[in-house]
Scaffold this active site. Sequence first.
Site, PDB file in Angstrom:
ATOM      1  N   GLY A 154      19.537   1.093  10.661  1.00 52.90           N
ATOM      2  CA  GLY A 154      19.725   1.756   9.383  1.00 52.90           C
ATOM      3  C   GLY A 154      18.464   1.657   8.541  1.00 52.90           C
ATOM      4  O   GLY A 154      17.536   0.903   8.851  1.00 52.90           O
ATOM      5  N   CYS A 155      18.436   2.411   7.453  1.00 53.01           N
ATOM      6  CA  CYS A 155      17.243   2.447   6.612  1.00 53.01           C
ATOM      7  C   CYS A 155      17.050   1.143   5.842  1.00 53.01           C
ATOM      8  O   CYS A 155      15.947   0.572   5.834  1.00 53.01           O
ATOM      9  CB  CYS A 155      17.311   3.640   5.664  1.00 53.01           C
ATOM     10  SG  CYS A 155      18.888   3.824   4.799  1.00 53.01           S
ATOM     11  N   TYR A 156      18.106   0.647   5.203  1.00 54.38           N
ATOM     12  CA  TYR A 156      17.989  -0.635   4.497  1.00 54.38           C
ATOM     13  C   TYR A 156      17.653  -1.783   5.456  1.00 54.38           C
ATOM     14  O   TYR A 156      16.786  -2.616   5.143  1.00 54.38           O
ATOM     15  CB  TYR A 156      19.286  -0.959   3.749  1.00 54.38           C
ATOM     16  CG  TYR A 156      19.508  -0.212   2.469  1.00 54.38           C
ATOM     17  CD1 TYR A 156      18.593  -0.273   1.418  1.00 54.38           C
ATOM     18  CD2 TYR A 156      20.671   0.542   2.271  1.00 54.38           C
ATOM     19  CE1 TYR A 156      18.815   0.394   0.222  1.00 54.38           C
ATOM     20  CE2 TYR A 156      20.904   1.220   1.084  1.00 54.38           C
ATOM     21  CZ  TYR A 156      19.976   1.141   0.060  1.00 54.38           C
ATOM     22  OH  TYR A 156      20.209   1.806  -1.125  1.00 54.38           O
ATOM     23  N   THR A 158      15.971  -1.639   8.220  1.00 55.97           N
ATOM     24  CA  THR A 158      14.570  -1.518   8.630  1.00 55.97           C
ATOM     25  C   THR A 158      13.649  -2.136   7.589  1.00 55.97           C
ATOM     26  O   THR A 158      12.784  -2.964   7.908  1.00 55.97           O
ATOM     27  CB  THR A 158      14.202  -0.046   8.855  1.00 55.97           C
ATOM     28  OG1 THR A 158      14.959   0.472   9.951  1.00 55.97           O
ATOM     29  CG2 THR A 158      12.722   0.114   9.155  1.00 55.97           C
ATOM     30  N   ALA A 159      13.816  -1.743   6.333  1.00 57.87           N
ATOM     31  CA  ALA A 159      12.966  -2.270   5.264  1.00 57.87           C
ATOM     32  C   ALA A 159      13.145  -3.775   5.096  1.00 57.87           C
ATOM     33  O   ALA A 159      12.173  -4.511   4.877  1.00 57.87           O
ATOM     34  CB  ALA A 159      13.271  -1.551   3.953  1.00 57.87           C
TER      35      ALA A 159
END
EC number: 1.2.1.38
Length: 352
Positions: A154-156, A158-159
């Site tokens: 997911g995007c969160y 990954t960061a």
Amino acid sequence: MHESSRLPVGIIGASGYGGVQLVRLLQDHPQLEVAYLGGDRSAGKEFAELYPHLGPHLNLTIEAIDVDRIAERCAAVFLSLPNGLAYDLAPALLERGCKVLDLSADYRFHDLKTYALWYGGDRQDAAVAHTAIYGLPELYRNRIANAQLIGCPGCYPTASLLALAPALKQGLIDPDTIVIDAKSGTSGAGRQAKTNALLAEAGNSVGAYGVARHRHTPEIEQICSDLSGHEVLLQFTPHLMPMVRGIHATIYAKLRDPNLTTEDCLTVYQAFYRNAPMVKVLTHGTYPQTKWAAGTNLCYLGLEVDARTGRIVLLSAIDNLIKGQAGQAIQCLNLMQGWEEGLGLPTLCYYP
């Protein structure tokens, strides 16, 4: 299969933000060619009808989902579908010889009980799910290279994970003290109309959502547990920002050695990511901004040690639609094909 020298790929779920981002990025890839676009409600429509700005570059019609037809035309397939749909398609595609990269949460979890707890659904694909590799190249590059099925992060996560990985792997922090404060642009909510993503609602406003119950929490905890060697529970709170794209995460954790300095920790981070072309560790005193990552597959990382509190502050910025979604999936396919992992992926931002 295509007679072209480029590898033919398909995208199922081509009409959403993830799908259109894949289409755009693949137009610049020297070794990949879009051979199939699939969808449900958008089936029968010309892609140019949905996205006129890409029409001149891709003369394809979105087709009904037909696994046999897809396998005949594609060597690899990106599944850009809502959660709960990929696990009905992936086993059949794999059985027919396709490599599969799933952008949903369906294949991100080692334990399907965790998936069911947070996402629901009656899974009958445990054997297939067991073969899935978590698609974060900076952590699992070798496993991805030998995989047939990728569960793209997911995007969160990954960061957050790119910011946390060196500190966890090298034992710099107490994992049980991790607090993640993250912000996302409205495109993270997808293309379907949602009240909180309307300009009149999101403009000039910042607000938290999914507090203490966001679905990306167990995904982040799973990988943090793998990296630290024991079960990790952490606090994760996402916020919606009045911008279209980008994720910024600020992460706090207690240092195990309160005598560590910012320079000490930066040395660890620079060494950890020395062979990671998509991660940029910033110099002391420079902190990531989402604008720097916009339109790129890069993750910018910064950090600061607060000697007064004994905590480290980690900061990261990515484009949620590229490094947080479509670009990272292509990065994984590059590795699966034995190519340079950054092949065809943008590294220069839109500025200003």
